[in-house]
Design a protein around this motif. Structure first.
Motif, PDB file in Angstrom:
ATOM      1  N   ASP A  63       7.032   3.975   5.210  1.00 29.72           N
ATOM      2  CA  ASP A  63       8.053   2.965   5.495  1.00 29.72           C
ATOM      3  C   ASP A  63       8.062   2.640   6.985  1.00 29.72           C
ATOM      4  O   ASP A  63       8.097   3.535   7.838  1.00 29.72           O
ATOM      5  CB  ASP A  63       9.433   3.474   5.063  1.00 29.72           C
ATOM      6  N   HIS A  64       8.025   1.336   7.266  1.00 32.76           N
ATOM      7  CA  HIS A  64       7.965   0.905   8.657  1.00 32.76           C
ATOM      8  C   HIS A  64       8.797  -0.365   8.800  1.00 32.76           C
ATOM      9  O   HIS A  64       8.679  -1.275   7.969  1.00 32.76           O
ATOM     10  CB  HIS A  64       6.517   0.633   9.073  1.00 32.76           C
ATOM     11  N   PRO A  65       9.661  -0.455   9.797  1.00 29.47           N
ATOM     12  CA  PRO A  65      10.543  -1.615   9.923  1.00 29.47           C
ATOM     13  C   PRO A  65       9.806  -2.926  10.212  1.00 29.47           C
ATOM     14  O   PRO A  65      10.306  -4.005   9.896  1.00 29.47           O
ATOM     15  CB  PRO A  65      11.465  -1.234  11.093  1.00 29.47           C
ATOM     16  N   GLU A  66       8.596  -2.844  10.779  1.00 30.30           N
ATOM     17  CA  GLU A  66       7.884  -4.066  11.166  1.00 30.30           C
ATOM     18  C   GLU A  66       6.861  -4.527  10.145  1.00 30.30           C
ATOM     19  O   GLU A  66       6.440  -5.686  10.172  1.00 30.30           O
ATOM     20  CB  GLU A  66       7.176  -3.852  12.509  1.00 30.30           C
ATOM     21  N   TYR A  67       6.435  -3.666   9.241  1.00 30.05           N
ATOM     22  CA  TYR A  67       5.344  -3.999   8.335  1.00 30.05           C
ATOM     23  C   TYR A  67       5.767  -3.805   6.888  1.00 30.05           C
ATOM     24  O   TYR A  67       6.229  -2.730   6.504  1.00 30.05           O
ATOM     25  CB  TYR A  67       4.108  -3.136   8.649  1.00 30.05           C
ATOM     26  N   HIS A  68       5.599  -4.851   6.092  1.00 28.77           N
ATOM     27  CA  HIS A  68       5.962  -4.806   4.679  1.00 28.77           C
ATOM     28  C   HIS A  68       5.043  -3.832   3.948  1.00 28.77           C
ATOM     29  O   HIS A  68       3.850  -3.719   4.255  1.00 28.77           O
ATOM     30  CB  HIS A  68       5.840  -6.201   4.075  1.00 28.77           C
ATOM     31  N   ALA A  69       5.596  -3.129   2.965  1.00 23.72           N
ATOM     32  CA  ALA A  69       4.833  -2.110   2.231  1.00 23.72           C
ATOM     33  C   ALA A  69       3.600  -2.719   1.558  1.00 23.72           C
ATOM     34  O   ALA A  69       2.519  -2.114   1.563  1.00 23.72           O
ATOM     35  CB  ALA A  69       5.731  -1.444   1.192  1.00 23.72           C
ATOM     36  N   LEU A  70       3.727  -3.927   0.984  1.00 27.88           N
ATOM     37  CA  LEU A  70       2.584  -4.555   0.315  1.00 27.88           C
ATOM     38  C   LEU A  70       1.459  -4.826   1.303  1.00 27.88           C
ATOM     39  O   LEU A  70       0.285  -4.554   1.009  1.00 27.88           O
ATOM     40  CB  LEU A  70       3.017  -5.857  -0.350  1.00 27.88           C
ATOM     41  N   ASN A  71       1.807  -5.338   2.482  1.00 26.74           N
ATOM     42  CA  ASN A  71       0.779  -5.591   3.498  1.00 26.74           C
ATOM     43  C   ASN A  71       0.104  -4.304   3.939  1.00 26.74           C
ATOM     44  O   ASN A  71      -1.113  -4.273   4.176  1.00 26.74           O
ATOM     45  CB  ASN A  71       1.388  -6.292   4.712  1.00 26.74           C
ATOM     46  N   GLN A  72       0.898  -3.240   4.049  1.00 29.80           N
ATOM     47  CA  GLN A  72       0.321  -1.954   4.426  1.00 29.80           C
ATOM     48  C   GLN A  72      -0.706  -1.482   3.395  1.00 29.80           C
ATOM     49  O   GLN A  72      -1.804  -1.047   3.739  1.00 29.80           O
ATOM     50  CB  GLN A  72       1.424  -0.901   4.573  1.00 29.80           C
ATOM     51  N   TRP A  73      -0.329  -1.596   2.126  1.00 31.47           N
ATOM     52  CA  TRP A  73      -1.230  -1.094   1.091  1.00 31.47           C
ATOM     53  C   TRP A  73      -2.460  -1.976   0.913  1.00 31.47           C
ATOM     54  O   TRP A  73      -3.538  -1.484   0.553  1.00 31.47           O
ATOM     55  CB  TRP A  73      -0.472  -0.937  -0.229  1.00 31.47           C
ATOM     56  N   ILE A  74      -2.331  -3.265   1.162  1.00 31.46           N
ATOM     57  CA  ILE A  74      -3.507  -4.140   1.099  1.00 31.46           C
ATOM     58  C   ILE A  74      -4.511  -3.753   2.177  1.00 31.46           C
ATOM     59  O   ILE A  74      -5.705  -3.600   1.913  1.00 31.46           O
ATOM     60  CB  ILE A  74      -3.097  -5.625   1.249  1.00 31.46           C
ATOM     61  N   GLU A  75      -4.031  -3.583   3.405  1.00 31.76           N
ATOM     62  CA  GLU A  75      -4.923  -3.186   4.502  1.00 31.76           C
ATOM     63  C   GLU A  75      -5.471  -1.784   4.281  1.00 31.76           C
ATOM     64  O   GLU A  75      -6.667  -1.528   4.486  1.00 31.76           O
ATOM     65  CB  GLU A  75      -4.165  -3.259   5.836  1.00 31.76           C
ATOM     66  N   PHE A  76      -4.620  -0.863   3.817  1.00 30.76           N
ATOM     67  CA  PHE A  76      -5.056   0.508   3.585  1.00 30.76           C
ATOM     68  C   PHE A  76      -6.118   0.545   2.488  1.00 30.76           C
ATOM     69  O   PHE A  76      -7.123   1.274   2.600  1.00 30.76           O
ATOM     70  CB  PHE A  76      -3.862   1.377   3.196  1.00 30.76           C
ATOM     71  N   SER A  77      -5.928  -0.229   1.425  1.00 32.34           N
ATOM     72  CA  SER A  77      -6.900  -0.259   0.325  1.00 32.34           C
ATOM     73  C   SER A  77      -8.242  -0.788   0.806  1.00 32.34           C
ATOM     74  O   SER A  77      -9.307  -0.288   0.400  1.00 32.34           O
ATOM     75  CB  SER A  77      -6.369  -1.129  -0.818  1.00 32.34           C
ATOM     76  N   ASN A  78      -8.203  -1.788   1.676  1.00 34.38           N
ATOM     77  CA  ASN A  78      -9.455  -2.322   2.207  1.00 34.38           C
ATOM     78  C   ASN A  78     -10.181  -1.262   3.042  1.00 34.38           C
ATOM     79  O   ASN A  78     -11.406  -1.141   2.974  1.00 34.38           O
ATOM     80  CB  ASN A  78      -9.178  -3.554   3.063  1.00 34.38           C
ATOM     81  N   ARG A  79      -9.409  -0.478   3.792  1.00 30.81           N
ATOM     82  CA  ARG A  79     -10.034   0.606   4.562  1.00 30.81           C
ATOM     83  C   ARG A  79     -10.651   1.642   3.634  1.00 30.81           C
ATOM     84  O   ARG A  79     -11.729   2.176   3.906  1.00 30.81           O
ATOM     85  CB  ARG A  79      -9.007   1.270   5.476  1.00 30.81           C
ATOM     86  N   MET A  80      -9.974   1.936   2.540  1.00 27.09           N
ATOM     87  CA  MET A  80     -10.489   2.922   1.604  1.00 27.09           C
ATOM     88  C   MET A  80     -11.769   2.439   0.925  1.00 27.09           C
ATOM     89  O   MET A  80     -12.630   3.259   0.560  1.00 27.09           O
ATOM     90  CB  MET A  80      -9.437   3.253   0.535  1.00 27.09           C
ATOM     91  N   LEU A  81     -11.905   1.126   0.762  1.00 27.80           N
ATOM     92  CA  LEU A  81     -13.133   0.596   0.174  1.00 27.80           C
ATOM     93  C   LEU A  81     -14.340   0.882   1.052  1.00 27.80           C
ATOM     94  O   LEU A  81     -15.473   0.925   0.566  1.00 27.80           O
ATOM     95  CB  LEU A  81     -12.996  -0.916  -0.048  1.00 27.80           C
ATOM     96  N   THR A  82     -14.079   1.074   2.336  1.00 28.41           N
ATOM     97  CA  THR A  82     -15.169   1.456   3.231  1.00 28.41           C
ATOM     98  C   THR A  82     -15.793   2.764   2.772  1.00 28.41           C
ATOM     99  O   THR A  82     -17.010   2.975   2.912  1.00 28.41           O
ATOM    100  CB  THR A  82     -14.651   1.593   4.679  1.00 28.41           C
ATOM    101  N   GLY A  83     -14.986   3.650   2.204  1.00 30.79           N
ATOM    102  CA  GLY A  83     -15.513   4.901   1.669  1.00 30.79           C
ATOM    103  C   GLY A  83     -16.502   4.665   0.539  1.00 30.79           C
ATOM    104  O   GLY A  83     -17.512   5.368   0.424  1.00 30.79           O
ATOM    105  N   VAL A  84     -16.212   3.665  -0.296  1.00 31.05           N
ATOM    106  CA  VAL A  84     -17.133   3.318  -1.379  1.00 31.05           C
ATOM    107  C   VAL A  84     -18.449   2.799  -0.801  1.00 31.05           C
ATOM    108  O   VAL A  84     -19.542   3.162  -1.265  1.00 31.05           O
ATOM    109  CB  VAL A  84     -16.503   2.253  -2.304  1.00 31.05           C
ATOM    110  N   VAL A  85     -18.341   1.950   0.214  1.00 32.73           N
ATOM    111  CA  VAL A  85     -19.540   1.409   0.855  1.00 32.73           C
ATOM    112  C   VAL A  85     -20.368   2.540   1.472  1.00 32.73           C
ATOM    113  O   VAL A  85     -21.604   2.549   1.378  1.00 32.73           O
ATOM    114  CB  VAL A  85     -19.163   0.369   1.928  1.00 32.73           C
ATOM    115  N   ILE A  86     -19.697   3.509   2.088  1.00 28.47           N
ATOM    116  CA  ILE A  86     -20.390   4.661   2.674  1.00 28.47           C
ATOM    117  C   ILE A  86     -21.103   5.462   1.585  1.00 28.47           C
ATOM    118  O   ILE A  86     -22.257   5.881   1.758  1.00 28.47           O
ATOM    119  CB  ILE A  86     -19.407   5.564   3.439  1.00 28.47           C
ATOM    120  N   ALA A  87     -20.436   5.673   0.459  1.00 24.14           N
ATOM    121  CA  ALA A  87     -21.038   6.437  -0.640  1.00 24.14           C
ATOM    122  C   ALA A  87     -22.284   5.734  -1.173  1.00 24.14           C
ATOM    123  O   ALA A  87     -23.316   6.371  -1.429  1.00 24.14           O
ATOM    124  CB  ALA A  87     -20.010   6.624  -1.762  1.00 24.14           C
TER     125      ALA A  87
END
Length: 322
Positions: A63-87
């Motif tokens: 939870d962050h006052p400046e960043y909406h939870a949906l936006n956080q998870w969209i960006e976080f999910s994109n970062r996690m996809l980097t793990g798939v690319v690495i694999a």
């Protein structure tokens, strides 16, 4: 020697496995660019405002006052996809190593495979710089452009897995090769111009990010003109192939480029005419990746690489590991 012995104990990858791994690399390298565009058009680029952490003190969205939870998870999910690319990149390298263990002459295959994990590391660093620079438009442009050689190299890797590693010969001679070099150079100017248009456009990844102060209409016109130049070079190359007597396989690759490039141009025109809606932006990024893949395939089709003929997959699998 110990590492080589370990690689040699792995099952020899069949042709189908080699092809599947290489296709996965093409999809992964192209796909991460498309998902990155989703982050941008949803304004989620700073959903995780730090790097490598998502927020200060946490790798996960909180939870962050400046960043909406949906936006956080969209960006976080994109970062996690980097793990798939690495694999996938790691699988490419391991598969190439195993093939080279059996066939030491396949040095080019291993070199191409190394570009996959190496490129992913480079992209991760560039992505971190992009976040730390608060999505400055030119850092976003570099982040996208850095992925384009990786898509190209993944296509070359796919072709290399299917070859026997012998030196290549140009089907249409030096003149045909020159046409292709000019075509590739013009393609990358189109891609670069597209990132500049994006830098001045409405989708910066975050509402507060700095945008390029330039007329979008003028930039879009230049972008379109460069696409026309690309198509003119493509047409000239087609005339040359007609005179040189290209093979059916080369013609199929050539026609595929035309179909995808024209569709991409039409999509770009519709996108601009409709005011750059979010969904069409991501489709246009996908289209740019497809143009790149098709052009790389044309490059490969213009080179005579001997296909693997022997021994069979079964014989490889029955051969004791060295």
């Amino acid at each position: 020697m110990q590492f080589s012995s370990l690689i040699g104990r792995l099952p020899y990858p069949t042709r189908a496995v080699q092809r599947t791994v290489a296709i996965a690399a093409v999809i992964a390298q192209a796909g991460i660019g498309v998902t990155g565009s989703v982050v941008r058009v949803t304004g989620s680029g700073l959903g995780c405002p730090t790097w490598p952490e998502c927020v200060q003190g946490s790798m996960l969205p909180v939870d962050h006052p400046e960043y909406h939870a949906l936006n956080q998870w969209i960006e976080f999910s994109n970062r996690m996809l980097t793990g798939v690319v690495i694999a996938v990149a790691a699988l490419c390298l391991i598969t190439a190593w195993r093939v080279a263990h059996e066939h030491p002459e396949r040095k080019r295959l291993v070199k191409l495979a190394w570009t996959m994990p190496g490129g992913v590391v480079l992209q991760a660093v560039v992505g971190g710089i992009t976040v730390l620079a608060k999505l400055e438009w030119w850092t976003v442009a570099i982040h996208f452009l850095a992925s384009t050689p990786l898509i190209w190299l993944a296509v070359l890797l796919l072709r290399e897995f299917a070859s026997d590693g012998q030196p290549v010969r140009w089907r249409a001679g030096d003149t045909g090769r020159t046409f292709l070099v000019v075509l590739i150079a013009s393609m990358w100017t189109v891609l670069i111009a597209g990132t500049v248009v994006t830098g001045a456009g409405p989708h910066g990844g975050d509402p507060k990010t700095h945008r390029l102060d330039a007329p979008v209409g003028t930039l879009a016109t230049v972008h379109g003109a460069l696409l026309v130049c690309y198509l003119i070079v493509l047409a000239c190359y087609g005339l040359y192939l007609f005179r040189a007597g290209a093979t059916p396989k080369l013609w199929r690759a050539y026609v595929t480029v035309w179909v995808i490039a024209l569709a991409q141009g039409a999509l770009g025109s519709v996108q601009y005419g409709l005011g750059v809606p979010e969904a069409l932006v991501s489709l246009h990024v996908l289209g740019s990746a497809l143009v790149l893949i098709a052009t790389a395939n044309l490059w490969c089709a213009a080179r005579d690489q001997h296909r693997l003929t022997a021994p069979s997959d079964t014989e490889h699998e029955l051969t004791p590991a060295g």
